[in-house]
Design a protein around this motif. Structure first.
Motif, PDB file in Angstrom:
ATOM      1  N   ASP A  33      39.559  32.625  55.796  1.00  0.00           N
ATOM      2  CA  ASP A  33      38.286  33.307  55.530  1.00  0.00           C
ATOM      3  C   ASP A  33      38.308  33.895  54.126  1.00  0.00           C
ATOM      4  N   LEU A  34      37.397  33.446  53.271  1.00  0.00           N
ATOM      5  CA  LEU A  34      37.351  33.904  51.878  1.00  0.00           C
ATOM      6  C   LEU A  34      36.227  34.907  51.630  1.00  0.00           C
ATOM      7  N   SER A  35      35.593  35.378  52.686  1.00  0.00           N
ATOM      8  CA  SER A  35      34.432  36.255  52.517  1.00  0.00           C
ATOM      9  C   SER A  35      34.789  37.618  51.910  1.00  0.00           C
ATOM     10  N   ALA A  36      36.052  38.018  51.956  1.00  0.00           N
ATOM     11  CA  ALA A  36      36.466  39.318  51.402  1.00  0.00           C
ATOM     12  C   ALA A  36      36.677  39.271  49.890  1.00  0.00           C
ATOM     13  N   TYR A  37      36.499  38.088  49.290  1.00  0.00           N
ATOM     14  CA  TYR A  37      36.828  37.914  47.871  1.00  0.00           C
ATOM     15  C   TYR A  37      35.597  37.698  47.001  1.00  0.00           C
ATOM     16  N   ARG A  38      35.675  38.226  45.795  1.00  0.00           N
ATOM     17  CA  ARG A  38      34.696  37.964  44.736  1.00  0.00           C
ATOM     18  C   ARG A  38      35.307  36.841  43.898  1.00  0.00           C
ATOM     19  N   ILE A  39      34.523  35.848  43.572  1.00  0.00           N
ATOM     20  CA  ILE A  39      35.024  34.681  42.840  1.00  0.00           C
ATOM     21  C   ILE A  39      34.523  34.736  41.403  1.00  0.00           C
ATOM     22  N   SER A  40      35.437  34.524  40.466  1.00  0.00           N
ATOM     23  CA  SER A  40      35.028  34.408  39.066  1.00  0.00           C
ATOM     24  C   SER A  40      35.508  33.065  38.542  1.00  0.00           C
ATOM     25  N   ILE A  41      34.702  32.479  37.674  1.00  0.00           N
ATOM     26  CA  ILE A  41      35.058  31.191  37.077  1.00  0.00           C
ATOM     27  C   ILE A  41      34.742  31.241  35.589  1.00  0.00           C
ATOM     28  N   VAL A  42      35.691  30.759  34.797  1.00  0.00           N
ATOM     29  CA  VAL A  42      35.546  30.762  33.345  1.00  0.00           C
ATOM     30  C   VAL A  42      36.058  29.420  32.825  1.00  0.00           C
ATOM     31  N   PHE A  43      35.305  28.829  31.899  1.00  0.00           N
ATOM     32  CA  PHE A  43      35.758  27.601  31.245  1.00  0.00           C
ATOM     33  C   PHE A  43      36.533  27.993  30.000  1.00  0.00           C
ATOM     34  N   GLU A  44      37.797  27.553  29.912  1.00  0.00           N
ATOM     35  CA  GLU A  44      38.664  27.852  28.775  1.00  0.00           C
ATOM     36  C   GLU A  44      39.281  26.558  28.267  1.00  0.00           C
ATOM     37  N   ASP A  45      39.002  26.223  27.034  1.00  0.00           N
ATOM     38  CA  ASP A  45      39.563  25.025  26.401  1.00  0.00           C
ATOM     39  C   ASP A  45      39.269  23.768  27.210  1.00  0.00           C
ATOM     40  N   THR A  46      40.229  23.329  28.000  1.00  0.00           N
ATOM     41  CA  THR A  46      40.057  22.089  28.768  1.00  0.00           C
ATOM     42  C   THR A  46      40.224  22.307  30.266  1.00  0.00           C
ATOM     43  N   HIS A  47      40.104  23.548  30.704  1.00  0.00           N
ATOM     44  CA  HIS A  47      40.289  23.808  32.129  1.00  0.00           C
ATOM     45  C   HIS A  47      39.372  24.930  32.611  1.00  0.00           C
ATOM     46  N   TRP A  48      39.229  24.962  33.921  1.00  0.00           N
ATOM     47  CA  TRP A  48      38.498  26.024  34.597  1.00  0.00           C
ATOM     48  C   TRP A  48      39.506  27.030  35.126  1.00  0.00           C
ATOM     49  N   ARG A  49      39.271  28.310  34.909  1.00  0.00           N
ATOM     50  CA  ARG A  49      40.075  29.380  35.501  1.00  0.00           C
ATOM     51  C   ARG A  49      39.232  29.989  36.619  1.00  0.00           C
ATOM     52  N   ASN A  56      36.923  44.860  47.953  1.00  0.00           N
ATOM     53  CA  ASN A  56      37.243  46.258  48.222  1.00  0.00           C
ATOM     54  C   ASN A  56      38.514  46.635  47.445  1.00  0.00           C
ATOM     55  N   PRO A  57      38.405  47.477  46.423  1.00  0.00           N
ATOM     56  CA  PRO A  57      39.574  47.830  45.618  1.00  0.00           C
ATOM     57  C   PRO A  57      40.594  48.688  46.364  1.00  0.00           C
ATOM     58  N   ASN A  58      40.227  49.237  47.527  1.00  0.00           N
ATOM     59  CA  ASN A  58      41.134  50.076  48.301  1.00  0.00           C
ATOM     60  C   ASN A  58      42.028  49.276  49.248  1.00  0.00           C
ATOM     61  N   VAL A  59      41.796  47.980  49.343  1.00  0.00           N
ATOM     62  CA  VAL A  59      42.588  47.110  50.206  1.00  0.00           C
ATOM     63  C   VAL A  59      43.717  46.507  49.380  1.00  0.00           C
ATOM     64  N   GLN A  60      44.922  46.533  49.941  1.00  0.00           N
ATOM     65  CA  GLN A  60      46.046  45.941  49.229  1.00  0.00           C
ATOM     66  C   GLN A  60      46.058  44.433  49.425  1.00  0.00           C
ATOM     67  N   GLY A  61      46.637  43.753  48.463  1.00  0.00           N
ATOM     68  CA  GLY A  61      46.727  42.305  48.527  1.00  0.00           C
ATOM     69  C   GLY A  61      45.913  41.666  47.426  1.00  0.00           C
ATOM     70  N   GLY A  62      45.719  40.399  47.532  1.00  0.00           N
ATOM     71  CA  GLY A  62      44.956  39.682  46.528  1.00  0.00           C
ATOM     72  C   GLY A  62      44.667  38.277  46.987  1.00  0.00           C
ATOM     73  N   GLY A  63      44.023  37.539  46.147  1.00  0.00           N
ATOM     74  CA  GLY A  63      43.621  36.190  46.505  1.00  0.00           C
ATOM     75  C   GLY A  63      44.256  35.148  45.608  1.00  0.00           C
ATOM     76  N   PRO A  64      43.827  33.923  45.759  1.00  0.00           N
ATOM     77  CA  PRO A  64      44.382  32.835  44.969  1.00  0.00           C
ATOM     78  C   PRO A  64      43.798  32.796  43.553  1.00  0.00           C
ATOM     79  N   HIS A  65      44.566  32.207  42.666  1.00  0.00           N
ATOM     80  CA  HIS A  65      44.178  32.042  41.263  1.00  0.00           C
ATOM     81  C   HIS A  65      44.495  30.600  40.866  1.00  0.00           C
ATOM     82  N   TYR A  66      43.537  29.949  40.209  1.00  0.00           N
ATOM     83  CA  TYR A  66      43.670  28.524  39.890  1.00  0.00           C
ATOM     84  C   TYR A  66      43.379  28.219  38.429  1.00  0.00           C
TER      85      TYR A  66
END
Length: 82
Positions: A33-49, A56-66
């Motif tokens: 379930d990815l509903s707890a995450y805010r997604i950001s996408i940026v085009f840099e050089d030749t790839h997408w970040r 919720n900044p009060n929740v510990q943990g984090g999500g995936p980064h690509y």
């Protein structure tokens, strides 16, 4: 003689929507379930970040980064924050 076209930033062959789908399909396998995450996408050089950050900044943990190749759509790197 310098070609003016070579000075322009390259345009990705893989669209932002396609890159988001690639990341989402991989992330759902790990996080379900990815509903707890805010997604950001940026085009840099030749790839997408693409970064999934907890809404919720009060929740510990984090999500995936690509990093996704903007030409081939291949995942160049991925990191799972837990």
């Amino acid at each position: 003689m310098t070609n003016i076209a070579s000075l322009e930033p390259s345009k990705p062959q893989v669209s932002a929507d396609a890159a988001l789908k690639i990341a989402r399909l991989d992330a759902e396998q790990r996080y379900r379930d990815l509903s707890a995450y805010r997604i950001s996408i940026v085009f840099e050089d030749t790839h997408w970040r693409i970064d999934y950050e907890l809404r919720n900044p009060n929740v510990q943990g984090g999500g995936p980064h690509y990093l996704i190749d903007a030409v081939t759509g291949v995942i160049l790197s991925k990191r799972y924050a837990q």
